[in-house]
Scaffold this motif. Structure first.
Motif, short mmCIF file in Angstrom:
data_model
loop_
_atom_site.label_atom_id
_atom_site.label_comp_id
_atom_site.label_asym_id
_atom_site.label_seq_id
_atom_site.Cartn_x
_atom_site.Cartn_y
_atom_site.Cartn_z
N GLN A 15 3.89 5.83 -5.66
CA GLN A 15 3.80 5.74 -7.08
C GLN A 15 2.82 6.66 -7.46
O GLN A 15 2.90 7.06 -8.78
N ALA A 16 1.65 6.83 -6.73
CA ALA A 16 0.47 7.63 -7.27
C ALA A 16 0.79 9.07 -6.87
O ALA A 16 -0.15 10.00 -7.20
N GLY A 17 1.87 9.04 -6.14
CA GLY A 17 2.11 10.69 -5.89
C GLY A 17 1.12 11.19 -4.53
O GLY A 17 1.23 12.31 -4.57
N ILE A 18 0.73 10.30 -3.78
CA ILE A 18 -0.18 10.62 -2.79
C ILE A 18 0.80 10.78 -1.19
O ILE A 18 1.62 10.07 -0.95
N GLU A 19 0.66 12.07 -0.69
CA GLU A 19 1.30 12.34 0.49
C GLU A 19 1.28 11.01 1.73
O GLU A 19 0.02 10.93 1.94
N ILE A 20 2.24 10.48 2.12
CA ILE A 20 2.10 9.50 3.23
C ILE A 20 2.37 10.22 4.40
O ILE A 20 3.46 10.72 4.84
N ARG A 21 1.17 10.20 5.14
CA ARG A 21 1.25 10.94 6.57
C ARG A 21 0.91 9.83 7.71
O ARG A 21 0.02 9.54 7.74
N GLU A 22 1.93 9.48 8.22
CA GLU A 22 1.73 8.40 9.29
C GLU A 22 0.93 9.08 10.28
O GLU A 22 1.50 10.16 11.27
N SER A 23 0.19 8.33 11.14
CA SER A 23 -0.80 8.62 12.51
C SER A 23 -0.90 7.29 13.22
O SER A 23 -1.08 6.49 12.75
N THR A 24 -0.77 7.62 14.44
CA THR A 24 -1.00 6.26 15.38
C THR A 24 -2.59 6.43 15.94
O THR A 24 -3.07 7.42 15.61
N VAL A 25 -3.08 5.27 16.46
CA VAL A 25 -4.35 5.16 16.57
C VAL A 25 -4.55 6.53 17.68
O VAL A 25 -5.57 7.05 17.82
N TYR A 26 -3.62 6.58 18.75
CA TYR A 26 -3.66 7.74 19.63
C TYR A 26 -3.91 9.18 19.07
O TYR A 26 -4.86 9.83 19.42
N GLU A 27 -2.86 9.26 18.07
CA GLU A 27 -2.97 10.66 17.49
C GLU A 27 -4.32 11.07 16.85
O GLU A 27 -4.90 12.17 17.20
N LEU A 28 -4.86 10.04 16.08
CA LEU A 28 -5.99 10.31 15.34
C LEU A 28 -7.03 10.29 16.29
O LEU A 28 -7.93 11.16 16.08
N THR A 29 -7.13 9.63 17.25
CA THR A 29 -8.23 9.37 17.98
C THR A 29 -8.40 10.69 19.07
O THR A 29 -9.31 11.14 19.07
N GLU A 30 -7.32 11.12 19.52
CA GLU A 30 -7.34 12.40 20.35
C GLU A 30 -7.98 13.34 19.92
O GLU A 30 -8.53 14.27 20.16
N ARG A 31 -7.08 13.69 18.50
CA ARG A 31 -7.32 14.88 17.78
C ARG A 31 -8.81 14.91 17.40
O ARG A 31 -9.66 16.17 17.46
N PHE A 32 -9.37 13.59 16.98
CA PHE A 32 -10.94 13.78 16.38
C PHE A 32 -11.91 14.07 17.65
O PHE A 32 -12.65 14.76 17.43
N THR A 33 -11.65 13.23 18.69
CA THR A 33 -12.50 13.18 19.55
C THR A 33 -12.46 14.72 20.37
O THR A 33 -13.70 15.20 20.83
N GLN A 69 0.97 -1.23 0.03
CA GLN A 69 0.07 0.15 0.00
C GLN A 69 0.84 1.20 0.06
O GLN A 69 0.76 2.25 -0.66
N LEU A 70 1.67 1.21 0.96
CA LEU A 70 2.89 2.53 0.70
C LEU A 70 3.64 2.63 -0.53
O LEU A 70 3.73 4.03 -1.01
N GLU A 71 3.90 1.75 -1.16
CA GLU A 71 4.39 1.60 -2.39
C GLU A 71 3.48 2.23 -3.40
O GLU A 71 3.91 2.96 -4.11
N ALA A 72 2.41 1.91 -3.44
CA ALA A 72 1.32 2.43 -4.34
C ALA A 72 0.87 3.63 -4.23
O ALA A 72 0.73 4.59 -5.24
N MET A 73 0.99 4.21 -3.08
CA MET A 73 0.83 5.45 -2.62
C MET A 73 1.91 6.30 -3.22
O MET A 73 1.75 7.51 -3.53
#
Length: 220
Positions: free
Chosen positions: A194-212, A188-192
């Motif tokens: 090659q597709a020119g999509i920015e890869i932004r790594e997030s953890t479960v904690y970071e994503l959940t904390e910000r969203f909540t 998936q990472l390689e496909a992104m």
């Protein structure tokens, strides 16, 4: 293995409820352990049986398909999440939005298996499980709605019933998307890349904390 009745239903062998529950738990534990390193589609009942202390055919006394085993695992994950939410209420008389968002992120960080199953395998599990098993899971799923609702009422009394309902119906769909945004395969990472999509790594904690926190602030 139990005998099959005239309507094709498996008749459970006689035994104590404690033994039945212990064997179910052992089967679910074996499934959970395999799921850490093996994909859902590659795990078989034979694999799960090989990781238990009793014969593979004995599994059919408790579960008819591997999907029923995984659904029981997802049910257990929800029950553990509920227990953590109830403990949060017991241990804290009050909590700020920032503190609650952080606690929710920590709690869901422990439920990676739940998030993965919800995002990747929910339709397979539900589609290939008997109705009684699906009902048992749905009860746990509904109970998680109730537990989170109690948290919101406890910590944020200014939120009305309609606001709590709106929060829940935004938060729960969010859960189905956490795993895909926090776990990527190399393919998936390689496909992104090659597709020119920015890869932004997030953890479960970071994503959940910000969203909540952002969701809460829209209601407070």
């Amino acid at each position: 293995m139990g005998k099959t009745g005239s309507e094709g239903l498996i008749i459970m062998p006689k035994g104590s409820e404690e033994l039945t529950n212990a064997r179910k738990e052992e089967i679910i534990n074996a499934c959970a352990s395999l799921y850490e390193t093996v994909s859902f589609k590659d795990i078989t009942i034979r694999d799960i049986g090989a990781a238990t202390s009793f014969s593979r055919t004995s599994i059919y006394n408790y579960f008819q398909t591997k999907e029923e085993i995984f659904l029981a695992l997802l049910q257990r994950e929800h029950e553990l999440w509920i227990a953590d939410l109830e403990e949060l209420i017991r241990k804290n008389a009050s909590m700020s939005a920032e503190a609650f968002a952080g606690e929710m992120a920590h709690i869901l960080e422990k439920r990676r298996c739940m998030l993965k199953l919800m995002a990747v395998n929910i339709y397979d599990m539900e589609g290939n499980s008997r109705l009684e098993n699906l009902v048992a899971f749905k009860k746990a799923y509904g109970a998680s709605f109730d537990a989170l609702s109690r948290c919101l009422k406890h910590f944020f009394p200014s939120m009305g019933e309609e606001e709590i309902r709106e929060f829940l119906y935004v938060f729960f769909p969010f859960l189905f998307g956490v795993h895909p945004y926090t776990s990527h395969t190399e393919k998936q990472l390689e496909a992104m890349r090659q597709a020119g999509i920015e890869i932004r790594e997030s953890t479960v904690y970071e994503l959940t904390e910000r969203f909540t926190l952002r969701l809460l602030r829209s209601f407070l």
